[in-house]
Write a protein that holds these residues in place. Structure first.
Motif, PDB file in Angstrom:
ATOM      1  N   MET A  63       0.840  -1.209   0.000  1.00 18.89           N
ATOM      2  CA  MET A  63       0.000   0.000   0.000  1.00 18.89           C
ATOM      3  C   MET A  63       0.871   1.254   0.000  1.00 18.89           C
ATOM      4  O   MET A  63       0.604   2.205  -0.747  1.00 18.89           O
ATOM      5  CB  MET A  63      -0.890   0.022   1.240  1.00 18.89           C
ATOM      6  N   ARG A  66       2.303   1.758  -3.461  1.00 20.95           N
ATOM      7  CA  ARG A  66       1.314   2.286  -4.421  1.00 20.95           C
ATOM      8  C   ARG A  66       1.021   3.753  -4.144  1.00 20.95           C
ATOM      9  O   ARG A  66       0.907   4.556  -5.076  1.00 20.95           O
ATOM     10  CB  ARG A  66       0.024   1.462  -4.364  1.00 20.95           C
ATOM     11  N   LEU A  67       0.906   4.102  -2.865  1.00 14.91           N
ATOM     12  CA  LEU A  67       0.608   5.488  -2.507  1.00 14.91           C
ATOM     13  C   LEU A  67       1.748   6.408  -2.922  1.00 14.91           C
ATOM     14  O   LEU A  67       1.524   7.515  -3.439  1.00 14.91           O
ATOM     15  CB  LEU A  67       0.353   5.581  -1.004  1.00 14.91           C
ATOM     16  N   LEU A  84      -7.937  12.100  -2.389  1.00 17.04           N
ATOM     17  CA  LEU A  84      -7.387  10.748  -2.304  1.00 17.04           C
ATOM     18  C   LEU A  84      -8.443   9.736  -1.888  1.00 17.04           C
ATOM     19  O   LEU A  84      -8.311   8.541  -2.173  1.00 17.04           O
ATOM     20  CB  LEU A  84      -6.228  10.711  -1.302  1.00 17.04           C
ATOM     21  N   ARG A  88      -9.085   5.590  -2.812  1.00 18.85           N
ATOM     22  CA  ARG A  88      -8.871   4.625  -1.726  1.00 18.85           C
ATOM     23  C   ARG A  88      -9.352   3.232  -2.112  1.00 18.85           C
ATOM     24  O   ARG A  88      -8.645   2.244  -1.914  1.00 18.85           O
ATOM     25  CB  ARG A  88      -9.589   5.103  -0.460  1.00 18.85           C
ATOM     26  N   LEU A  91      -7.213   1.591  -5.078  1.00 14.81           N
ATOM     27  CA  LEU A  91      -5.856   1.257  -4.639  1.00 14.81           C
ATOM     28  C   LEU A  91      -5.831   0.235  -3.518  1.00 14.81           C
ATOM     29  O   LEU A  91      -4.752  -0.186  -3.078  1.00 14.81           O
ATOM     30  CB  LEU A  91      -5.126   2.527  -4.178  1.00 14.81           C
ATOM     31  N   LEU A  93      -6.857   0.681  -0.365  1.00 12.35           N
ATOM     32  CA  LEU A  93      -6.477   1.281   0.906  1.00 12.35           C
ATOM     33  C   LEU A  93      -7.646   1.199   1.885  1.00 12.35           C
ATOM     34  O   LEU A  93      -8.777   1.521   1.523  1.00 12.35           O
ATOM     35  CB  LEU A  93      -6.090   2.753   0.711  1.00 12.35           C
ATOM     36  N   TYR A  97      -6.133   4.205   6.344  1.00 11.41           N
ATOM     37  CA  TYR A  97      -4.825   4.032   5.710  1.00 11.41           C
ATOM     38  C   TYR A  97      -3.803   5.064   6.192  1.00 11.41           C
ATOM     39  O   TYR A  97      -2.606   4.774   6.283  1.00 11.41           O
ATOM     40  CB  TYR A  97      -4.960   4.068   4.190  1.00 11.41           C
ATOM     41  N   PHE A 109       6.307  10.223   3.827  1.00 12.41           N
ATOM     42  CA  PHE A 109       5.049  10.961   3.705  1.00 12.41           C
ATOM     43  C   PHE A 109       4.928  12.022   4.798  1.00 12.41           C
ATOM     44  O   PHE A 109       5.477  11.866   5.886  1.00 12.41           O
ATOM     45  CB  PHE A 109       3.849  10.014   3.807  1.00 12.41           C
TER      46      PHE A 109
END
Length: 343
Positions: A63, A66-67, A84, A88, A91, A93, A97, A109
């Motif tokens: 995850m 991918r993010l 986003l 979610r 993807l 999530l 997440y 992040f």
């Protein structure tokens, strides 16, 4: 809170439609108030829910990857958290997440709020560029085959004109969606080349290799997509298929599917598949019970030949369980429940 789930009818009646998933029982209420109707998971449902949670937990590193890649595709390497939310589901999530991923990747992040006076203005920002992640699915496939990166037409060879168009499209160099130089292309042809690469990579990052066109168009500015994104998808039918199932336009990555099945099924997708099958099994059981009750009512009124009706009921149930139509019904039911189109 039942109506907040966008469901109709009474909660207890809805739960009874899925006897393989939920069980109703009378709990202990306050002193002198009698029992209160409660519900919970059946044993099989609880096992599947635990299995899904285990799959989600095990997929947390994927995850985060991918993010990070999605943020690398976006302008300024940042996206509003409110936007986003639309990605979610595709993807894979979970709802929490941010709480799962950010504490474990503080070096990658950061949550920022560039407009403190605005509500819902928080943005998720990528702190550093990761060169190892700046490799698209097309480039990875080319590296594995020791060839130049190029798009592949997934249509049958009999579609000669589409293959010719794809060859013409591949005649110019591939533009990586992670290339910052490609963010401001010089010509319309280069702009479309990069836009196609961005959509292709974004669909490659999704678990189901598909996303609704409306959600995709919400990110036109962030991903540098053209205003006529839907028409662009239709122009490149070798790569994308635009479905209109349930009257929702959905962009599907052709190479991600073998027939109607995913070529590579993520563990989270497999877990949701099993949940969908169990729910469909429960609904089928409920419908059979309801039909049997209605049959008994008609029998008492003398409206039907009971033996004949029961034989037809058994034959129909057996044929439905073993038929291809039943499997297709389960797949459709699953898409309604878990497909990203409905999130």
């Amino acid at each position: 809170r039942f109506k907040t789930l966008d469901l109709l009818g009474r909660a207890a009646n809805w739960l009874r439609k899925y006897p393989s998933c939920f069980e109703l029982f009378t709990g202990e209420g306050p002193a002198g108030s009698g029992g209160e109707l409660c519900f919970g998971f059946t044993k099989r449902m609880a096992e599947l829910v635990d299995a899904e949670e285990a799959a989600v937990t095990a997929s947390e590193p994927a995850m985060a990857d991918r993010l990070a890649r999605v943020l690398m595709l976006a302008r300024g390497r940042r996206l509003p958290v409110s936007k986003l939310a639309a990605l979610r589901g595709p993807l894979g999530l979970p709802d929490d997440y941010l709480l799962r991923i950010l504490p474990a990747h503080t070096d990658l992040f950061r949550l920022a709020n560039p407009y403190p006076h605005r509500r819902n203005a928080a943005e998720l920002e990528l702190l550093r560029w990761v060169p190892s992640r700046a490799v698209s699915a097309v480039e990875a496939a080319a590296s594995a085959s020791n060839s130049l990166p190029r798009f592949t037409c997934s249509l049958p060879s009999s579609w000669a004109k589409s293959h010719e168009k794809m060859e013409d499209f591949n005649s110019t160099p591939y533009i990586s969606p992670y290339s910052e130089d490609g963010a401001v292309p010089g010509t319309d042809a280069e702009a479309e080349k990069r836009a196609v690469a961005v959509v292709h990579e974004l669909l490659s990052l999704t678990l189901w290799k598909k996303i609704s066109v409306m959600k995709l168009e919400h990110f036109r500015w962030e991903f540098g997509l053209p205003e006529d994104t839907a028409r662009m998808l239709l122009r490149h039918s070798c790569l994308f298929y635009v479905s209109n199932r349930y009257k929702i336009h959905t962009a599907v990555l052709r190479e991600g599917y073998e027939g109607s099945e995913l070529r590579v099924k993520d563990p989270v997708v497999a877990a949701k598949d099993r949940l969908g099958e169990l729910m469909q099994e429960g609904l089928h059981e409920f419908n059979q019970r309801r039909r049997a009750v209605n049959l008994e009512k008609k029998r008492r009124k003398g409206e039907v030949d009971v033996k004949k009706e029961e034989e037809e009921l058994e034959d129909e149930a057996g044929a439905l369980l073993d038929s291809a139509e039943k499997r297709e019904e389960r797949r459709r039911f699953y898409k309604v429940l878990f497909g990203d189109d409905n999130r």
